[in-house]
Design a protein around this motif. Structure first.
Motif, PDB file in Angstrom:
ATOM      1  N   UNK A   1       0.838  -1.195   0.000  1.00 51.75           N
ATOM      2  CA  UNK A   1       0.000   0.000   0.000  1.00 51.75           C
ATOM      3  C   UNK A   1       0.886   1.263   0.000  1.00 51.75           C
ATOM      4  N   UNK A   2       0.529   2.221  -0.843  1.00 50.52           N
ATOM      5  CA  UNK A   2       1.316   3.465  -0.907  1.00 50.52           C
ATOM      6  C   UNK A   2       0.906   4.391   0.233  1.00 50.52           C
ATOM      7  N   UNK A   3       1.909   4.836   0.993  1.00 52.04           N
ATOM      8  CA  UNK A   3       1.654   5.754   2.112  1.00 52.04           C
ATOM      9  C   UNK A   3       1.887   7.205   1.721  1.00 52.04           C
ATOM     10  N   UNK A   4       2.827   7.418   0.814  1.00 55.11           N
ATOM     11  CA  UNK A   4       3.129   8.809   0.461  1.00 55.11           C
ATOM     12  C   UNK A   4       3.972   8.886  -0.789  1.00 55.11           C
ATOM     13  N   UNK A   5       3.893  10.023  -1.441  1.00 56.53           N
ATOM     14  CA  UNK A   5       4.611  10.228  -2.684  1.00 56.53           C
ATOM     15  C   UNK A   5       5.193  11.641  -2.651  1.00 56.53           C
ATOM     16  N   UNK A   6       6.401  11.816  -3.175  1.00 54.61           N
ATOM     17  CA  UNK A   6       6.994  13.161  -3.250  1.00 54.61           C
ATOM     18  C   UNK A   6       7.647  13.363  -4.600  1.00 54.61           C
ATOM     19  N   UNK A   7       7.470  14.558  -5.150  1.00 53.63           N
ATOM     20  CA  UNK A   7       8.061  14.884  -6.453  1.00 53.63           C
ATOM     21  C   UNK A   7       8.950  16.108  -6.301  1.00 53.63           C
ATOM     22  N   UNK A   8       9.965  16.211  -7.130  1.00 57.94           N
ATOM     23  CA  UNK A   8      10.745  17.452  -7.198  1.00 57.94           C
ATOM     24  C   UNK A   8      11.311  17.583  -8.612  1.00 57.94           C
ATOM     25  N   UNK A   9      11.276  18.801  -9.134  1.00 56.20           N
ATOM     26  CA  UNK A   9      11.758  19.061 -10.498  1.00 56.20           C
ATOM     27  C   UNK A   9      13.266  19.270 -10.519  1.00 56.20           C
ATOM     28  N   UNK A  10      13.818  19.161 -11.730  1.00 59.54           N
ATOM     29  CA  UNK A  10      15.200  19.574 -11.929  1.00 59.54           C
ATOM     30  C   UNK A  10      15.293  21.098 -12.011  1.00 59.54           C
ATOM     31  N   UNK A  11      16.461  21.596 -12.318  1.00 59.58           N
ATOM     32  CA  UNK A  11      16.664  23.045 -12.409  1.00 59.58           C
ATOM     33  C   UNK A  11      17.839  23.351 -13.334  1.00 59.58           C
ATOM     34  N   UNK A  12      17.877  24.576 -13.827  1.00 56.38           N
ATOM     35  CA  UNK A  12      19.122  25.065 -14.428  1.00 56.38           C
ATOM     36  C   UNK A  12      19.472  26.417 -13.822  1.00 56.38           C
ATOM     37  N   UNK A  13      20.755  26.672 -13.768  1.00 54.33           N
ATOM     38  CA  UNK A  13      21.220  28.009 -13.379  1.00 54.33           C
ATOM     39  C   UNK A  13      21.304  28.837 -14.657  1.00 54.33           C
ATOM     40  N   UNK A  14      20.627  29.979 -14.661  1.00 51.96           N
ATOM     41  CA  UNK A  14      20.635  30.853 -15.851  1.00 51.96           C
ATOM     42  C   UNK A  14      21.894  31.702 -15.890  1.00 51.96           C
ATOM     43  N   UNK A  15      22.252  32.266 -14.741  1.00 52.77           N
ATOM     44  CA  UNK A  15      23.398  33.179 -14.657  1.00 52.77           C
ATOM     45  C   UNK A  15      24.026  33.058 -13.260  1.00 52.77           C
ATOM     46  N   UNK A  16      25.337  33.213 -13.203  1.00 53.34           N
ATOM     47  CA  UNK A  16      25.983  33.448 -11.910  1.00 53.34           C
ATOM     48  C   UNK A  16      26.599  32.256 -11.205  1.00 53.34           C
ATOM     49  N   UNK A  17      26.621  31.059 -11.848  1.00 52.37           N
ATOM     50  CA  UNK A  17      27.219  29.918 -11.153  1.00 52.37           C
ATOM     51  C   UNK A  17      28.691  30.197 -10.808  1.00 52.37           C
ATOM     52  N   UNK A  18      29.165  29.540  -9.821  1.00 53.87           N
ATOM     53  CA  UNK A  18      30.508  29.676  -9.244  1.00 53.87           C
ATOM     54  C   UNK A  18      30.687  31.006  -8.501  1.00 53.87           C
ATOM     55  N   UNK A  19      30.399  32.140  -9.160  1.00 54.99           N
ATOM     56  CA  UNK A  19      30.530  33.410  -8.444  1.00 54.99           C
ATOM     57  C   UNK A  19      29.571  33.445  -7.247  1.00 54.99           C
ATOM     58  N   UNK A  20      28.462  32.700  -7.363  1.00 55.76           N
ATOM     59  CA  UNK A  20      27.462  32.681  -6.288  1.00 55.76           C
ATOM     60  C   UNK A  20      28.035  32.079  -4.996  1.00 55.76           C
ATOM     61  N   UNK A  21      29.025  31.197  -5.151  1.00 57.92           N
ATOM     62  CA  UNK A  21      29.666  30.608  -3.964  1.00 57.92           C
ATOM     63  C   UNK A  21      30.419  31.702  -3.187  1.00 57.92           C
ATOM     64  N   UNK A 109      16.362  14.594  -5.741  1.00 61.24           N
ATOM     65  CA  UNK A 109      16.105  13.294  -5.110  1.00 61.24           C
ATOM     66  C   UNK A 109      15.924  13.490  -3.596  1.00 61.24           C
ATOM     67  N   UNK A 110      16.781  14.305  -2.984  1.00 59.75           N
ATOM     68  CA  UNK A 110      16.631  14.561  -1.536  1.00 59.75           C
ATOM     69  C   UNK A 110      15.274  15.199  -1.242  1.00 59.75           C
ATOM     70  N   UNK A 111      14.891  16.187  -2.054  1.00 62.42           N
ATOM     71  CA  UNK A 111      13.624  16.889  -1.808  1.00 62.42           C
ATOM     72  C   UNK A 111      12.441  15.937  -1.968  1.00 62.42           C
ATOM     73  N   UNK A 112      12.516  15.062  -2.973  1.00 66.32           N
ATOM     74  CA  UNK A 112      11.421  14.104  -3.184  1.00 66.32           C
ATOM     75  C   UNK A 112      11.326  13.146  -1.993  1.00 66.32           C
ATOM     76  N   UNK A 113      12.472  12.720  -1.465  1.00 70.63           N
ATOM     77  CA  UNK A 113      12.466  11.811  -0.302  1.00 70.63           C
ATOM     78  C   UNK A 113      11.811  12.494   0.897  1.00 70.63           C
ATOM     79  N   UNK A 114      12.208  13.739   1.157  1.00 68.46           N
ATOM     80  CA  UNK A 114      11.647  14.452   2.320  1.00 68.46           C
ATOM     81  C   UNK A 114      10.133  14.629   2.139  1.00 68.46           C
ATOM     82  N   UNK A 115       9.720  15.029   0.942  1.00 67.87           N
ATOM     83  CA  UNK A 115       8.276  15.226   0.698  1.00 67.87           C
ATOM     84  C   UNK A 115       7.501  13.917   0.838  1.00 67.87           C
ATOM     85  N   UNK A 116       8.063  12.834   0.342  1.00 69.73           N
ATOM     86  CA  UNK A 116       7.363  11.547   0.423  1.00 69.73           C
ATOM     87  C   UNK A 116       7.222  11.096   1.879  1.00 69.73           C
ATOM     88  N   UNK A 117       8.277  11.296   2.670  1.00 68.21           N
ATOM     89  CA  UNK A 117       8.201  10.871   4.076  1.00 68.21           C
ATOM     90  C   UNK A 117       7.198  11.734   4.850  1.00 68.21           C
TER      91      UNK A 117
END
Ligand code: PMV
Length: 350
Positions: A1-21, A109-117
């Motif tokens: 029996x399914x108790x819970x389900x969680x979804x999460x989308x992918x993403x892209x960085x449009x601008x600013x990677x690395x400098x954001x660190x 994957x982490x976000x989907x796990x947290x949402x499902x739990x």
């Protein structure tokens, strides 16, 4: 029996990677064509929580897994946050997000796990204590804001996780993947909204004045972000003044891009993408395969193009229009892309 389900989308960085660190602003958007999904079912008595990583053919017994096993770490953090000991549940994870390629696979994957739990806790508590559940209609107060994906309505009692809580939990796992993550990936994936992000500041969703189109092309080269971020840090330590100047210039491009996107001045984004890519080449996170895809996209009519994410592999993005999208996508495939996704960047429904 399914108790819970969680979804999460992918993403892209449009601008600013690395400098954001290093404290400069960056822009990222969700990509809903690729997703991670986690499903919780009742497990064998005494088994504790078991994770089935379906795409990898792996099974992880959470109580026996090492502290730095990312899926087990996400599950442990979620269980602690939800006040659950170690339930006899079986959690199956699937993902269509390419791994180690700048599209937020591990984070989603982490976000989907947290949402499902969280969803599973809601369902199991309601099953155990139906008589105690308050009599209000399920979902009556579900917010239409950015947090809509992080709320779980099952019968009458639900365990709500705000986007901020989800983002904070996932950030802890990010540290295992990335070493010194800026926090942009967990922020955009937890909110499900376009995000203007400056490290250490509350994320700011930003309006999309006019929708625009991206072709996202994968080099097929897996490039762990932890390695490129570490290499940039070593280079920055050796040449701080030069790198700080480059980061400032990337930050200025990201600021200009935000203004253009908000104002609906999409044409201005192409040259800004080209400028950002040139700066990423200067900090040595591009590679010949990414440069070849960027050149092919521009030659086929893209208005601008750049690598996206950690670099040295993974994905690049090209600014296209509805009429040019398929020509640019074909050119990217001919130039070696193993996968091309065409996506519209628009205001999330809300
Ligand atoms: O996860 P990726 O590959 O999209 O890269 C994240 C962006 C970096 O700026 C390179 C690292 C970070 O933590 O922000």
């Amino acid at each position: 029996m399914i108790l819970g389900r969680g979804l999460a989308s992918g993403k892209v960085i449009l601008f600013g990677e690395h400098a954001v660190v290093y404290g400069r602003p960056a822009l990222a958007v969700p990509v809903t064509q690729v997703q991670a999904e986690a499903v919780v079912e009742v497990g064998a008595p005494g088994s504790g929580l078991t994770i089935v990583a379906a795409d990898l053919g792996e099974q992880i017994v959470v109580r026996d897994a090492p502290a730095d096993q990312p899926l087990a770490a996400a599950a442990r953090l979620a269980l602690a946050h939800l006040g659950l000991a170690n339930p006899d549940w079986r959690l199956t994870v699937h993902s269509t997000i390419p791994v180690a390629s700048g599209m937020g696979s591990g984070t989603a994957v982490s976000a989907a796990i947290v949402r499902a739990l969280a969803a599973a806790k809601s369902k199991s508590v309601n099953q155990q204590t139906p008589a105690l559940a308050p009599k209000r209609s399920a979902g009556a107060s579900v917010s239409k804001s950015a947090t809509r994906n992080t709320q779980y309505a099952v019968r009458n009692t639900r365990y709500e996780l705000t986007a901020v809580e989800l983002s904070a939990l996932v950030y802890e796992v990010e540290k295992l993947h990335h070493g010194t993550p800026s926090g942009i990936d967990n922020t955009v994936i937890a909110t499900g909204q376009p995000v203007y992000f400056v490290r250490g500041q509350p994320p700011q969703p930003f309006p999309i004045g006019r929708p625009f189109w991206l072709a996202i092309a994968d080099t097929g080269i897996r490039s762990p972000t932890k390695i490129t971020v570490g290499d940039v840090r070593l280079a920055w330590q050796q040449e701080q003044t030069r790198y700080e100047t480059l980061f400032d210039r990337i930050g200025a491009v990201a600021e200009a891009a935000r203004s253009a996107i908000c104002a609906g001045e999409t044409e201005a984004l192409g040259p800004l993408m080209d400028a950002n890519h040139a700066l990423l080449q200067e900090i040595d996170v591009s590679c010949s395969e990414l440069d070849a895809l960027v050149a092919a996209a521009r030659a086929a009519g893209a208005l601008g193009a750049k690598l996206s994410g950690g670099g040295r592999g993974g994905n690049m993005i090209a600014l296209v229009t509805e009429p040019t999208a398929s020509t640019v996508a074909d050119a990217l495939r001919s130039a070696g892309a193993v996968r091309v996704i065409v996506t519209a960047v628009e205001q999330a429904a809300g």
